[in-house]
Design a protein around this motif. Structure first.
Motif, PDB file in Angstrom:
ATOM      1  N   VAL A   6      44.038  34.200  46.119  1.00 11.12           N
ATOM      2  CA  VAL A   6      43.718  35.184  45.086  1.00 11.12           C
ATOM      3  C   VAL A   6      43.465  36.557  45.704  1.00 11.12           C
ATOM      4  O   VAL A   6      43.994  37.579  45.246  1.00 11.12           O
ATOM      5  N   SER A  10      46.034  39.745  45.386  1.00 16.67           N
ATOM      6  CA  SER A  10      45.500  40.877  44.617  1.00 16.67           C
ATOM      7  C   SER A  10      45.598  42.170  45.416  1.00 16.67           C
ATOM      8  O   SER A  10      45.901  43.227  44.866  1.00 16.67           O
ATOM      9  N   GLN A  13      49.205  43.124  45.336  1.00 18.02           N
ATOM     10  CA  GLN A  13      49.511  43.697  44.028  1.00 18.02           C
ATOM     11  C   GLN A  13      49.070  45.154  43.952  1.00 18.02           C
ATOM     12  O   GLN A  13      49.818  46.023  43.520  1.00 18.02           O
ATOM     13  N   SER A  47      47.229  40.012  37.061  1.00 20.78           N
ATOM     14  CA  SER A  47      46.728  40.879  38.128  1.00 20.78           C
ATOM     15  C   SER A  47      47.136  42.334  37.895  1.00 20.78           C
ATOM     16  O   SER A  47      46.439  43.258  38.316  1.00 20.78           O
ATOM     17  N   GLN A 222      38.413  33.679  39.228  1.00 23.89           N
ATOM     18  CA  GLN A 222      39.480  34.099  40.140  1.00 23.89           C
ATOM     19  C   GLN A 222      40.326  35.211  39.523  1.00 23.89           C
ATOM     20  O   GLN A 222      40.672  36.195  40.188  1.00 23.89           O
ATOM     21  N   SER A 226      40.639  39.033  40.835  1.00 28.99           N
ATOM     22  CA  SER A 226      41.978  39.560  41.082  1.00 28.99           C
ATOM     23  C   SER A 226      42.168  40.920  40.416  1.00 28.99           C
ATOM     24  O   SER A 226      42.689  41.864  41.022  1.00 28.99           O
TER      25      SER A 226
END
Length: 276
Positions: A6, A10, A13, A47, A222, A226
């Motif tokens: 996670v 993240s 991302q 996300s 989670q 994220s």
């Protein structure tokens, strides 16, 4: 999903959402290379709520000004200025991806995340970005934008439904081909993404808990972590990219995309990494 996965995904991302290198492609590659299994399109979409929150914060003044101008212009023709038109451009430009996203949601969540497709898209679209940078005149500014520009950039945004293409890469490239200056093309692309990404993230939220097709499940805490991580990293990435584009070309990202695409193909061809 593990907490390590996670956190790593993240951060990826947040770093890649606004750069023209494809966040969805990077998430798919990172998932399979380091965690052996794709986190899935739904986790990616959720996300992205964090990175879009970063857009809302970074462009808060612009958004408020545009919304106010849009409502004012609806009832007073004399107040229909650049910001009023920008409001309409965002609305019109959002329609194509909303329609196509719904029509092809099942393909996006499964077959399109094949890493051969991601690697090919990274390389092929790198050439599109290079062509846009080379041929783009960058002579047009905000007051010269038209509804035709909004439609074209809106359809270009639809290419981001293919992992490996990049939303910002597609919208900035379309803007450059239309003669729009690079920084404005980036800003317009970010604004254009807000409605579509927020809708996609909220729509995919239930499936992120219990994937219907491919992907891994995540808990509520989670997903929340994220979003927070993607927000913080994404906010820094936006500020950096807009400063970078003022004095640097998109060619820097072209080389990176081609190198990454070739490396992924080699890893796939040698069996080091699985395509699905």
């Amino acid at each position: 999903m593990s907490w390590l996965q996670v956190v790593v995904l993240s951060v990826v991302q947040g770093l890649t959402e606004f750069l023209p290198i494809s966040s969805s492609g990077h998430l798919a590659i990172t998932s399979r290379l380091f965690f052996s299994e794709d986190a899935g399109a739904s986790f990616t979409a959720v996300s992205q709520l964090g990175t879009e929150a970063a857009v809302l914060v970074f462009f808060a003044k612009d958004i408020v000004r545009i919304v106010r101008a849009w409502f004012a212009g609806l009832f007073d023709r004399e107040r229909r200025d650049v910001d009023y038109r920008m409001g309409w451009f965002v609305i019109i430009g959002t329609i194509p991806i909303c329609v196509l996203g719904l029509l092809f949601k099942d393909v996006i969540r499964s077959g399109a995340r094949n890493l051969w497709i991601v690697a090919t898209a990274l390389i092929v679209f790198a050439l599109v970005i290079a062509a846009a940078e080379y041929f783009g005149r960058q002579t047009r500014h905000a007051e010269q934008l038209t509804f035709r520009d909004a439609v074209i950039v809106g359809f270009a945004q639809c290419l981001a439904l293919i992992p490996g293409v990049s939303r910002s890469g597609a919208t900035i490239s379309a803007g450059l081909f239309l003669g729009i200056d690079r920084e404005l093309a980036a800003r317009f692309g970010f604004l254009l993404a807000i409605p579509a990404v927020l809708a996609s993230g909220l729509f995919s939220l239930p499936d992120a808990f219990e994937p219907v097709k491919e992907g891994m499940s995540a808990t509520g805490p989670q997903l929340l972590v994220s979003v927070v991580i993607a927000f913080a990293v994404g906010l820094a990435a936006i500020a950096w990219l807009l400063r970078f584009l003022v004095s640097h070309s998109m060619y820097w990202f072209v080389g990176y995309r081609i190198a990454l695409g070739v490396i992924v193909m080699i890893l796939l061809g040698t069996g080091v990494m699985s395509a699905t």
